[in-house]
Scaffold this motif. Sequence first.
Motif, mmCIF file in Angstrom:
data_model
loop_
_atom_site.group_PDB
_atom_site.id
_atom_site.type_symbol
_atom_site.label_atom_id
_atom_site.label_comp_id
_atom_site.label_asym_id
_atom_site.label_seq_id
_atom_site.Cartn_x
_atom_site.Cartn_y
_atom_site.Cartn_z
ATOM 1 N N ALA A 134 39.371 46.577 41.963
ATOM 2 C CA ALA A 134 40.163 47.455 41.056
ATOM 3 C C ALA A 134 41.697 46.500 41.127
ATOM 4 N N MET B 14 38.512 38.409 39.655
ATOM 5 C CA MET B 14 38.359 39.813 38.688
ATOM 6 C C MET B 14 37.234 38.988 37.545
ATOM 7 N N ARG B 15 36.958 37.699 37.820
ATOM 8 C CA ARG B 15 36.603 36.575 36.966
ATOM 9 C C ARG B 15 36.954 36.858 35.809
ATOM 10 N N LEU B 16 38.461 36.865 35.350
ATOM 11 C CA LEU B 16 38.923 36.871 34.236
ATOM 12 C C LEU B 16 40.490 35.905 34.004
ATOM 13 N N ARG C 20 33.580 45.899 38.281
ATOM 14 C CA ARG C 20 35.727 46.264 38.152
ATOM 15 C C ARG C 20 35.588 47.305 37.684
ATOM 16 N N GLY C 21 36.679 47.661 38.890
ATOM 17 C CA GLY C 21 36.950 49.187 39.030
ATOM 18 C C GLY C 21 36.134 50.396 39.350
ATOM 19 N N MET D 116 29.185 41.869 36.359
ATOM 20 C CA MET D 116 30.273 41.391 36.547
ATOM 21 C C MET D 116 31.565 43.022 36.307
ATOM 22 N N GLN D 117 30.762 42.936 34.946
ATOM 23 C CA GLN D 117 31.389 44.489 33.953
ATOM 24 C C GLN D 117 31.702 46.096 34.892
#
Length: 553
Positions: free
Chosen positions: A98, A60-62, A93-94, A89-90
């Motif tokens: 997800a 997730m690159r978090l 995500r989702g 990346m944002q």
Amino acid sequence: MTIALNKKYEYPVLSLLNLTIKVGDQALVDKVTFDIHKGEIFALVGESGSGKSLTSLAIMRLLPQALRITQGSIELQQQNLFMLSEAQMQSLRGKKVAMIFQEPMTSLNPVMTVGSQVSEVLRVHLKLSAKAAKLKVIDLFNEVGIPQAEQRVNWYPHQLSGGQKQRVMIAMALACEPDLLIADEPTTALDVTIQAQVLQLLKKIRDQRQLSILFITHDMGVVNEMADTIAVMKQGKLVELAHKERFFAHPRHSYTQKLLQDAIPKMQPKQLSGGQPLLVLNDLKVHFPIKKGIFQRTVGYVKAVDGVDLAIPKGQTLALVGESGSGKSTIGQAILNLVRSTSGEVTFYHDAEDCVVMNKLSDRAMRPLRKKVQVIFQDPFSALNPRMTIAEIIREGMSSLQVGPKSKAEQYERIEALLIQVGLLPEHMQRYPHEFSGGQRQRIGIARALAVEPELIICDEPTSALDVSVRAQVLTLLHDLQLQYGISYLFITHDLSIVPTIAHRVAVMQQGKIVEQGDVEQVMRDPQHEYTRTLLASAPELVRNALQVAQVA
């Protein structure tokens, strides 16, 4: 470690190649390589600290800033995620990937309705209008099995049950129809019946959407129910990778074999269920008033415990089983006088001739009995004062209840002996709770309870947050202490796989009442009540099969 597998799926949705994550010079994830194909459920298994969740956060690159990816690549549909900007990346995500988490309550905003939280995802990624987003949310809620979806989109998280909150998280994750869903321990905090429903829901959605799922867990029973392919992580390394059939039939690595061994419930040696009673509950009721209006008039009662009869003999264990909200923990609190009973009696027997009705005592009169009845909590971290050393935490109970040696030096000798007894080291005395793992903190909680030489310990879900191997160690420790000191346990749990390992008798609780009780073998082999049969049927197949084998043996 790379293992060639014959895939029945079309192409990799996700590919990890030699992923390495370090803090300083220490590798927390070490050259991890695997592929996840379209429509595949890929289980990533291991204990806390093995690197499972770090791997998912890297996808997730978090990752926290202190951690560095020093080697390897992650490709989502052949797109290298490490080559993307944060803005790019944002947008993924989702929409493309997800994630759903272990504890839905901490993932949902308590001041926003659940419908608005899910529609926010749709409006950001799909640019839907408020009206269109709400209609889509209702469709999603229906898809994930939330009843009365039109009304519940306007509810807040606290108005939903744990299982319903997890369904909201699943709806949020599925909102933009991602290609990959990462499920990080999504059922650990759920009751066995709710767990079965959530697992069934995920499999149904996988089949309908050909969704790929990365399922992170330490529960081998869940792995057996869900996974097509299984990877085992230990200390950052991938030690085994196999299809489900080969994995369970012929586990190759010794660590995998141990995880499977610890996951299978074991029946205790048969012991007599009679004996002198230590604690007896007679028609115990705990009713909480429902108040409404400006004058807060009582308009009804929540019958948390409604006429319960139980007996715990000396030196034996009674398992109290049921779902969240059934009244199990309220019984434990009523025994300790932490909540006042409405009626009935809780009788503690010093011996056959001498007894005291505990729930009729004042707080002052109850104080001497505190050393006789102790408690071990579900979450050991929140039960330990973070500002006190382990020695101070254990000594506090000894001093306040005036148990054991009087001098400080002798008390510290006693604490050192207790720590060794529960499998810790003398040097741990001067450390603080945050310096220990979950299993070690639970051992500290056990040492604190033992310090005042109790006759009964109430164990309130003491292993639900622990990995299977740590859980097995804690259960073995409790059993050994019972044999050594003759301690009685009231073991409160929703995990049926624990019951044969620790208990002599079991009582099944539903909506404040005991619906069935008896010897463990009798109840597990031939349950009489429909609710007990439902609980057993909801347990993972691996657990059910092991229980049947144990009963035959």
